[in-house]
Design a protein around this motif. Structure first.
Motif, PDB file in Angstrom:
ATOM      1  N   VAL A   1       0.847  -1.196   0.000  1.00 14.98           N
ATOM      2  CA  VAL A   1       0.000   0.000   0.000  1.00 14.98           C
ATOM      3  C   VAL A   1       0.883   1.246   0.000  1.00 14.98           C
ATOM      4  O   VAL A   1       1.941   1.279   0.629  1.00 14.98           O
ATOM      5  N   SER A   2       0.452   2.279  -0.693  1.00 15.25           N
ATOM      6  CA  SER A   2       1.189   3.541  -0.730  1.00 15.25           C
ATOM      7  C   SER A   2       1.104   4.245   0.626  1.00 15.25           C
ATOM      8  O   SER A   2       0.233   3.933   1.443  1.00 15.25           O
ATOM      9  N   PRO A   3       1.999   5.212   0.918  1.00 17.95           N
ATOM     10  CA  PRO A   3       2.019   5.866   2.229  1.00 17.95           C
ATOM     11  C   PRO A   3       0.715   6.527   2.654  1.00 17.95           C
ATOM     12  O   PRO A   3       0.458   6.662   3.847  1.00 17.95           O
ATOM     13  N   SER A   4      -0.114   6.932   1.715  1.00 20.51           N
ATOM     14  CA  SER A   4      -1.395   7.551   2.082  1.00 20.51           C
ATOM     15  C   SER A   4      -2.462   6.517   2.406  1.00 20.51           C
ATOM     16  O   SER A   4      -3.541   6.858   2.899  1.00 20.51           O
ATOM     17  N   GLY A   5      -2.187   5.251   2.108  1.00 16.17           N
ATOM     18  CA  GLY A   5      -3.186   4.220   2.281  1.00 16.17           C
ATOM     19  C   GLY A   5      -4.224   4.193   1.190  1.00 16.17           C
ATOM     20  O   GLY A   5      -5.199   3.455   1.270  1.00 16.17           O
ATOM     21  N   SER A   6      -4.015   4.986   0.125  1.00 17.58           N
ATOM     22  CA  SER A   6      -5.036   5.135  -0.926  1.00 17.58           C
ATOM     23  C   SER A   6      -4.632   4.533  -2.257  1.00 17.58           C
ATOM     24  O   SER A   6      -5.362   4.657  -3.241  1.00 17.58           O
ATOM     25  N   GLY A   7      -3.470   3.883  -2.312  1.00 21.98           N
ATOM     26  CA  GLY A   7      -3.006   3.369  -3.594  1.00 21.98           C
ATOM     27  C   GLY A   7      -2.014   2.248  -3.429  1.00 21.98           C
ATOM     28  O   GLY A   7      -1.953   1.586  -2.393  1.00 21.98           O
ATOM     29  N   LEU A   8      -1.203   2.034  -4.460  1.00 23.98           N
ATOM     30  CA  LEU A   8      -0.211   0.969  -4.481  1.00 23.98           C
ATOM     31  C   LEU A   8       1.182   1.552  -4.639  1.00 23.98           C
ATOM     32  O   LEU A   8       1.366   2.614  -5.237  1.00 23.98           O
ATOM     33  N   GLN A   9       2.158   0.805  -4.143  1.00 22.30           N
ATOM     34  CA  GLN A   9       3.543   1.260  -4.226  1.00 22.30           C
ATOM     35  C   GLN A   9       4.458   0.074  -4.487  1.00 22.30           C
ATOM     36  O   GLN A   9       4.315  -0.990  -3.886  1.00 22.30           O
ATOM     37  N   LEU A  10       5.414   0.276  -5.385  1.00 25.25           N
ATOM     38  CA  LEU A  10       6.510  -0.650  -5.608  1.00 25.25           C
ATOM     39  C   LEU A  10       7.788   0.107  -5.304  1.00 25.25           C
ATOM     40  O   LEU A  10       8.066   1.138  -5.921  1.00 25.25           O
ATOM     41  N   SER A  11       8.562  -0.378  -4.338  1.00 21.90           N
ATOM     42  CA  SER A  11       9.749   0.374  -3.927  1.00 21.90           C
ATOM     43  C   SER A  11      10.836  -0.571  -3.432  1.00 21.90           C
ATOM     44  O   SER A  11      10.578  -1.493  -2.643  1.00 21.90           O
ATOM     45  N   LEU A  12      12.056  -0.346  -3.898  1.00 26.22           N
ATOM     46  CA  LEU A  12      13.221  -1.108  -3.473  1.00 26.22           C
ATOM     47  C   LEU A  12      14.018  -0.272  -2.489  1.00 26.22           C
ATOM     48  O   LEU A  12      14.774   0.626  -2.871  1.00 26.22           O
ATOM     49  N   LEU A  13      13.784  -0.506  -1.193  1.00 21.93           N
ATOM     50  CA  LEU A  13      14.502   0.181  -0.111  1.00 21.93           C
ATOM     51  C   LEU A  13      14.365   1.700  -0.175  1.00 21.93           C
ATOM     52  O   LEU A  13      15.189   2.432   0.364  1.00 21.93           O
ATOM     53  N   GLY A  14      13.326   2.193  -0.831  1.00 18.83           N
ATOM     54  CA  GLY A  14      13.137   3.631  -0.935  1.00 18.83           C
ATOM     55  C   GLY A  14      14.079   4.315  -1.900  1.00 18.83           C
ATOM     56  O   GLY A  14      14.152   5.551  -1.941  1.00 18.83           O
TER      57      GLY A  14
END
Length: 266
Positions: free
Chosen positions: A199-212
């Motif tokens: 989940v994205s930081p807002s809780g409203s979407g999706l996120q793909l992240s490698l260690l930021g």
């Protein structure tokens, strides 16, 4: 246009946006204009900014606010430090939570400083302001999120986990906050290598992240945001604007606000 021609053009565009963002951040420096005024981190101003509603005057209102202010020193041109305050209906004082990278024990600190105090000379900006009906229940969810923060015993200023990682965790766990951390909240995109998708930081979407350090977020609050080595570029569609490194955002005010029956003091 073939790929070999498109990539250099895109990189030049991102470099131009980065230079623009850094220039705007320097021009909008919220801190004292001279080293003598700012002083050292020990003597930097920490007094109230006067932006939190008087908890005694608004004793009957439940209130949650999230702030972000430029970090101390040269890092303040590129990143912010966020924190959260709240009080339940009937309470006459705020509780503050943020992550602090120095000292012993857990990095999650309760009432480390004044609720709306300047962050070592930098005036905070309101990101979230919720009041009234339903906010007491929101506070219960926030406290549960704080208790479940998985990095309470570790801290890295870059790429995380840090203070922005902490607020991003709360945003994911409590989507009712509608928390949209700015593009210069470095660390908000930090995810363990074992869990790159979520989940994205807002809780409203999706996120793909490698260690930021490399990733993309798509959400109602974030819009579309690309992360390259902690530098974020994107477009906010909810409140139209550009999401840029260093400056954070250019566009319409994006603060999440509900029930302003208890207005901010003037």
């Amino acid at each position: 246009m073939n790929l070999s021609a498109t990539l250099p053009l895109a990189m030049r565009g991102l470099a131009t946006l980065l230079l623009l963002s850094v220039g705007l951040s320097l021009a909008n420096d919220p801190r004292p204009s001279s080293v003598a005024e700012q002083g050292s981190w020990r003597t930097a101003a920490r007094h109230s900014a006067g932006i939190a509603p008087d908890p005694v005057r608004f004793v009957d209102a439940a209130i949650v606010q999230v702030y972000a202010a430029a970090t101390y020193g040269w890092r303040g041109y590129f990143a912010v430090h966020p924190w959260l305050i709240f009080k339940r209906a009937g309470e006459t004082a705020y509780t503050r939570y943020d992550v602090i990278g120095w000292g012993r024990g857990s990095v999650v600190r309760r009432n480390y400083a004044l609720p709306d105090g300047l962050w070592f000379g930098a005036t905070p900006q309101v990101l979230v302001d919720h009041r009234g009906e339903g906010v007491d229940a929101m506070i219960d969810a926030i406290e549960a999120a704080i208790a479940s923060y998985p990095h309470a015993d570790e801290y890295r200023s870059y790429p995380g986990p840090n203070s922005n990682t902490f607020l991003a965790h709360i945003g994911r766990e409590v989507p009712a906050l509608h928390l949209d951390l700015p593009a210069n909240a470095i660390g908000k995109d930090y995810r363990p290598v074992t869990r790159p998708l979520g989940v994205s930081p807002s809780g409203s979407g999706l996120q793909l992240s490698l260690l930021g350090l490399l990733g993309v977020s798509i959400g109602v609050q974030e819009g579309i945001e690309l992360n390259l080595l902690g530098l974020n570029f994107g477009v906010d569609l909810n409140s139209p604007g550009l999401r840029l490194p260093a400056i954070g955002r250019i566009g319409l005010d994006d603060a999440a606000v509900s029930d302003r029956s208890a207005p901010l003091p003037r």
